[in-house]
Every structure is written in C-alpha cells, then in structure tokens.
Design a protein around this motif. Structure first.
Motif, PDB file in Angstrom:
ATOM      1  N   LEU A  42       4.643   0.440  -3.341  1.00  0.00           N
ATOM      2  CA  LEU A  42       4.000  -0.865  -2.922  1.00  0.00           C
ATOM      3  C   LEU A  42       4.445  -1.450  -2.266  1.00  0.00           C
ATOM      4  O   LEU A  42       3.911  -1.530  -0.787  1.00  0.00           O
ATOM      5  N   LEU A  43       5.827  -1.528  -2.201  1.00  0.00           N
ATOM      6  CA  LEU A  43       6.989  -2.622  -1.628  1.00  0.00           C
ATOM      7  C   LEU A  43       6.960  -1.759   0.066  1.00  0.00           C
ATOM      8  O   LEU A  43       6.961  -2.474   1.266  1.00  0.00           O
ATOM      9  N   VAL A  44       7.028  -0.453   0.223  1.00  0.00           N
ATOM     10  CA  VAL A  44       7.282   0.564   0.947  1.00  0.00           C
ATOM     11  C   VAL A  44       5.854  -0.161   2.051  1.00  0.00           C
ATOM     12  O   VAL A  44       6.782   0.128   2.834  1.00  0.00           O
ATOM     13  N   THR A  45       4.933   0.516   1.471  1.00  0.00           N
ATOM     14  CA  THR A  45       3.829   0.801   2.739  1.00  0.00           C
ATOM     15  C   THR A  45       3.841  -0.663   2.896  1.00  0.00           C
ATOM     16  O   THR A  45       3.047  -0.947   4.209  1.00  0.00           O
ATOM     17  N   GLY A  46       3.725  -1.790   2.022  1.00  0.00           N
ATOM     18  CA  GLY A  46       3.393  -3.606   2.495  1.00  0.00           C
ATOM     19  C   GLY A  46       4.775  -3.970   3.734  1.00  0.00           C
ATOM     20  O   GLY A  46       4.375  -4.802   4.428  1.00  0.00           O
ATOM     21  N   LEU A  47       5.756  -3.169   4.168  1.00  0.00           N
ATOM     22  CA  LEU A  47       6.719  -3.741   5.125  1.00  0.00           C
ATOM     23  C   LEU A  47       5.384  -2.951   6.069  1.00  0.00           C
ATOM     24  O   LEU A  47       5.872  -3.878   7.281  1.00  0.00           O
ATOM     25  N   ASP A  48       4.297  -2.721   6.743  1.00  0.00           N
ATOM     26  CA  ASP A  48       3.775  -1.890   7.942  1.00  0.00           C
ATOM     27  C   ASP A  48       2.560  -2.220   7.959  1.00  0.00           C
ATOM     28  O   ASP A  48       1.826  -2.573   8.907  1.00  0.00           O
ATOM     29  N   GLU A  49       1.542  -2.284   6.089  1.00  0.00           N
ATOM     30  CA  GLU A  49       0.236  -2.345   6.321  1.00  0.00           C
ATOM     31  C   GLU A  49      -0.169  -2.908   5.010  1.00  0.00           C
ATOM     32  O   GLU A  49       0.817  -3.129   4.407  1.00  0.00           O
ATOM     33  N   PRO A  50      -1.384  -3.806   4.699  1.00  0.00           N
ATOM     34  CA  PRO A  50      -1.681  -4.082   3.991  1.00  0.00           C
ATOM     35  C   PRO A  50      -1.514  -3.518   2.799  1.00  0.00           C
ATOM     36  O   PRO A  50      -2.348  -2.001   2.782  1.00  0.00           O
ATOM     37  N   ALA A  51      -1.152  -3.899   1.692  1.00  0.00           N
ATOM     38  CA  ALA A  51      -0.842  -2.680   0.569  1.00  0.00           C
ATOM     39  C   ALA A  51      -1.418  -3.647  -1.041  1.00  0.00           C
ATOM     40  O   ALA A  51      -1.002  -4.713  -1.183  1.00  0.00           O
ATOM     41  N   GLY A  52      -2.133  -2.850  -1.811  1.00  0.00           N
ATOM     42  CA  GLY A  52      -1.976  -3.235  -3.528  1.00  0.00           C
ATOM     43  C   GLY A  52      -3.369  -3.972  -3.154  1.00  0.00           C
ATOM     44  O   GLY A  52      -4.020  -4.030  -2.484  1.00  0.00           O
ATOM     45  N   ILE A  53      -4.364  -4.002  -4.738  1.00  0.00           N
ATOM     46  CA  ILE A  53      -5.069  -4.681  -5.038  1.00  0.00           C
ATOM     47  C   ILE A  53      -4.845  -5.100  -6.164  1.00  0.00           C
ATOM     48  O   ILE A  53      -3.951  -5.215  -7.518  1.00  0.00           O
ATOM     49  N   GLY A  54      -5.616  -6.680  -6.738  1.00  0.00           N
ATOM     50  CA  GLY A  54      -5.190  -6.995  -8.136  1.00  0.00           C
ATOM     51  C   GLY A  54      -3.802  -7.857  -8.248  1.00  0.00           C
ATOM     52  O   GLY A  54      -4.286  -8.137  -7.019  1.00  0.00           O
ATOM     53  N   ASP A  55      -3.283  -7.915  -8.978  1.00  0.00           N
ATOM     54  CA  ASP A  55      -2.295  -8.664  -9.201  1.00  0.00           C
ATOM     55  C   ASP A  55      -0.914  -8.572  -8.017  1.00  0.00           C
ATOM     56  O   ASP A  55      -0.603  -9.603  -8.025  1.00  0.00           O
ATOM     57  N   VAL A  56      -0.672  -7.294  -7.178  1.00  0.00           N
ATOM     58  CA  VAL A  56       0.557  -7.269  -6.748  1.00  0.00           C
ATOM     59  C   VAL A  56       0.397  -6.658  -5.427  1.00  0.00           C
ATOM     60  O   VAL A  56      -0.664  -6.230  -4.714  1.00  0.00           O
ATOM     61  N   ARG A  57       0.359  -8.033  -4.192  1.00  0.00           N
ATOM     62  CA  ARG A  57      -0.344  -7.353  -2.998  1.00  0.00           C
ATOM     63  C   ARG A  57       0.819  -7.512  -1.417  1.00  0.00           C
ATOM     64  O   ARG A  57       1.387  -8.836  -2.243  1.00  0.00           O
TER      65      ARG A  57
END
Length: 143
Positions: free
Chosen positions: A63-78
């Motif tokens: 999730l952290l890796v994906t979030g570096l370049d694009e929105p990631a996650g649903i719910g408690d952590v985005r």
C-alpha cells in the motif's frame, strides 16, 4: 551453520499533521519494518509527554509503495502523492472510530525506508519469511 536473519528496519522521522485549517504540526514518528511480519510496515507516533506510549498503525508495505505514485487504499488507511511548495510528500490518511488524521510524509524518507526494507526482504519474497507453524501455534494458544 545458521542462516543470517534479516534485521529490522527502523527510521526516525518527523511527519506533519495537517489540521482542518490547513496548518501543519510536526509529529515525531518511526517507520518500522520487521522481516518476521514481512507484508506489513508500522508507523509509530511518539507521544510528546514523558512516559507516553507510542501509538502504532500497521498496514501493507505494498500500500505504501503504490501510494508513492498514485492513490491507494480504502477504509482506515489511504496513501497518495502530495505535492506542496515545500517539495514532494506523500499523504497518509488514517481513520478510526476515534477520529481521522492526515499526515504529510517526505517522499524521499519513504523511498529510502522502502529501499532498506527490500534489502531485508525483497519484493515478492515475503512468503519465504513467514513462519506459518509458529503463527498457527500462537493462534491456538490464545483460545
């Protein structure tokens, strides 16, 4: 002859808590990766008062890796890229029944941290570091 175990990766940093009025307050935190929990990263928020216990959040390393370049996650952590006049950051939004918090994390800190985690446990090799028998025994012991 025993195999060398990868070591835990821990990075001390300062995040910025973004308040509803858009002001930002510094927050001491640690990013932590334990090869015994190879799919997760942990963020420990340190209390400013003496003797205060840190608050820990855990979520998928991917999730952290994906979030570096694009929105990631649903719910408690985005997690998503966050550019500001001060540079490139990553937004980390945490939600719980007690409330919500939005943090900005320097992108460069996350990139260095993640590189170190991949030295400890390469991407795609997480399963090699799981001790399924020990996990099942812990679950059964808690009955």
């Amino acid at each position: 002859m025993s195999a060398i175990r990868p070591t835990t990766v821990e990075v001390e940093t300062s995040l910025r808590l973004v308040a509803p009025d858009a002001t930002a307050l510094p927050v001491r935190a640690s990013l932590r990766y334990d090869p015994d929990d190879p799919y997760a990263v942990h963020v420990l928020f340190h209390a400013e008062t003496a003797g205060g216990e840190p608050v820990s959040w855990s979520f998928a390393r991917e999730l952290l890796v994906t979030g570096l370049d694009e929105p990631a996650g649903i719910g408690d952590v985005r997690v998503w890229p966050w550019a500001s006049p001060r540079g490139d950051f990553v937004a980390l939004a945490l939600s719980s029944p007690d409330g919500n918090a939005l943090f900005e994390v320097p992108r460069s800190v996350l990139v260095r941290f993640l590189r170190r985690t991949y030295i400890a446990v390469p991407r795609g090799r997480e399963g090699d570091h799981l001790d399924v028998d020990a996990a099942v025994n812990r679950l059964l012991a808690g009955r």
